[in-house]
Design a protein around this motif. Structure first.
Motif, mmCIF file in Angstrom:
data_model
loop_
_atom_site.group_PDB
_atom_site.id
_atom_site.type_symbol
_atom_site.label_atom_id
_atom_site.label_comp_id
_atom_site.label_asym_id
_atom_site.label_seq_id
_atom_site.Cartn_x
_atom_site.Cartn_y
_atom_site.Cartn_z
ATOM 1 N N ASP A 302 1.032 -1.536 -0.035
ATOM 2 C CA ASP A 302 -0.182 -0.259 0.264
ATOM 3 C C ASP A 302 0.787 1.145 0.158
ATOM 4 O O ASP A 302 2.175 0.907 -0.188
ATOM 5 C CB ASP A 302 -1.106 0.359 1.047
ATOM 6 N N ASP A 303 0.204 2.548 0.292
ATOM 7 C CA ASP A 303 1.240 3.837 -0.035
ATOM 8 C C ASP A 303 2.002 3.353 1.517
ATOM 9 O O ASP A 303 3.106 3.827 0.716
ATOM 10 C CB ASP A 303 0.710 4.770 -0.177
ATOM 11 N N GLY A 337 5.079 5.608 -5.831
ATOM 12 C CA GLY A 337 4.306 7.091 -6.920
ATOM 13 C C GLY A 337 5.590 8.158 -7.468
ATOM 14 O O GLY A 337 5.795 9.536 -7.120
#
Length: 507
Positions: A302-303, A337
């Motif tokens: 996840d992030d 990201g």
């Protein structure tokens, strides 16, 4: 412990001892990573290939090159504790993740017990591979009891250099099989979503027993096939069962006698099975430096965990000319990201290997995300991003991930996919029928074209998966299709339900 401390502890669990060397074994159907010695790893790959050959022979499945082009990747971890921490779930002895970019499985080297009733790592591995095999070799939807029963039937295989035996007793299911409160056949044939934990355990055990009886004995020859065909055609499960098997109480009594008797098995000489070479090599310096992070990244992040994985990967000293390690780094940076960093790693990988599919894909993913963030209106911007997926497909035209990404690029752009993109998506599902994401994407495309019969067939394996709930989108879509709804109407209903669920969760 904070999340960062938890992740570091996790990586400490799965890391190899300092004296061990990570190796890769590659055969026709498997790519295996392990920190064991070369002889043990070669033996594992050989056993897996013999096992695949045996169930392929018994099932009557072919072995086209498309299957070999998408091998299962297997990571062998230290023990069950390592597997459970990686999975982030308790009571798991191994797990399998079907994906368009490549199915992956995680298994322990050691189990938690050595007695006859203990669950062995090989049993878990064979069970999970059986699911991979079934999903990859048939378009049929299977009921939960048979899906798990078949996996249990072949999971106890005894694989030796000169033979493979199928049909050994599932001793690890003894508790559920001998429980005083037995799961009735009527409930076994029903959808499993409302079962208790004990009943789910019995679904595995009773499913194994029934599958063993209907497969290995001659008393009810042909009935299993008739039942499965009726079920796949959409007949209510209990109706399909009674039509194929007759009175279920009679079948139940036969099962009780069968369990008390001597179980028949099947021995297949190795001389009747194909043999494939197994190549074993040490990991490159770059791969060794990133293998711990690669395992966590492959499991899924996840992030927060993506950022931690990338932070550790940045500290590794990676050779710029290692295309695999740089491709791994590109994926980790993209997940976190960091598009510029991801593209730079992809460029280094491509400089070393212009046909690196992973690097080509992540180059395209970066360009596509930039176009989406910029809300680009210039068709050339989107075409340039899409071109990387075309290059990946040319590098390996049997890679389903490239075809999936090409189709998705139109969806991200917000325009209808071309006929070529739709055909590519269907081809991706042929190459990776185990992938739930591909099934959903293909089914959605069929519904948009109002091809409800085709959409239903694609969704059925998802709808009747042992882990699908009664309110799963696949199950709801099939109910709407069976009720006569058009494809666009099904989409509208599903979107309305999804929006309502999202709104409720925000309250």
């Amino acid at each position: 412990m904070g999340w960062r401390g938890w992740l570091l502890a996790l990586m400490g669990v799965i890391a190899a001892p300092a004296s061990a060397e990570w190796l890769q074994a590659r055969s026709r159907h498997f790519v295996i990573y392990s920190d064991t010695d070369a002889a043990e790893l070669r033996a594992l790959a050989t056993r897996l290939e013999l096992f695949d050959g045996a169930i392929r022979r018994v099932y009557g499945a072919g072995d086209p090159d498309e299957i070999a082009a998408n091998p299962l990747t297997l990571y062998v971890l230290r023990d069950m504790t390592a597997v459970q921490r990686l999975c982030r779930c308790a009571d798991v002895a191994g797990f399998y993740l079907p994906r368009a970019t490549g199915a992956v499985a995680f298994t322990p080297r050691r189990g938690d017990g050595t007695d006859a009733l203990s669950l062995k790592p090989q049993t878990v591995l064979f069970h999970e591979y059986a699911h991979h095999f079934l999903l990859g070799n048939t378009d049929m939807a299977f009921p939960a009891w048979y899906s798990e029963g078949y996996a249990e039937l072949v999971a106890t295989a005894n694989v030796q250099p000169d033979f493979v035996e199928l049909g050994h007793a599932a001793n690890h299911r003894s508790y559920g099989l001998y429980a005083s409160d037995q799961l009735s056949l009527a409930k076994l044939f029903a959808p499993p979503e409302r079962m208790t934990d004990l009943e789910m355990d019995q679904l595995y055990g009773r499913g194994w027993l029934l599958t063993h009886y209907l497969t290995m004995s001659k008393e009810r020859a042909g009935q299993l096939g008739r039942y499965l065909r009726a079920f796949a055609a959409g007949k209510p499960p209990l109706d399909a069962a009674t039509e194929a098997f007759g009175d279920l109480r009679t079948l139940d009594r036969e099962l009780a006698r069968y369990m008390r008797g001597k179980l028949r098995g099947l021995r297949i000489p190795a001389s009747m099975l194909p043999t494939f070479p197994v190549d074993v090599r040490p990991l490159t310096a770059g791969e060794r430096a990133l293998i711990d992070e690669r395992i966590v990244s492959t499991r899924g992040v996840d992030d927060r965990t993506a950022a931690a994985v990338l932070a550790r990967a940045r500290r590794a000293k990676l050779p710029a000319d290692d295309p695999v390690a740089q491709g791994w780094l590109a994926e980790m940076a993209f997940d976190a990201g960091q598009d510029d960093e991801a593209e730079a790693a992809a460029d280094r990988a491509l400089a070393a290997d212009p046909k690196s599919v992973q690097a080509l894909l992540y180059k395209g993913h970066v360009r596509l995300r930039r176009a989406h963030k910029a809300k680009g209106t210039d068709p050339k911007l989107w075409a340039e991003a899409r071109s990387w997926f075309v290059k990946a497909n040319r590098a390996n035209n049997n890679h389903p991930g490239a075809l999936q990404a090409f189709h998705a690029s139109y969806v991200v752009q917000g325009i209808p996919p071309t006929g070529n993109a739709v055909a590519g998506l269907r081809r991706a599902l042929e190459l990776s029928p185990q992938s739930p994401d591909l099934r959903v994407a293909v089914a959605w495309s069929e519904l948009e074209a109002d091809r409800t019969k085709e959409a239903r067939a694609v969704l059925a394996p998802l709808a009747y998966s042992p882990h699908a709930g009664a309110d799963s989108e696949a199950r709801r879509a099939i109910a709407l299709i069976d009720g006569g709804a058009s494809g666009p109407s099904v989409i509208e209903a599903l979107e309305k339900a999804a929006n309502a669920k999202e709104a409720a969760e925000k309250k």
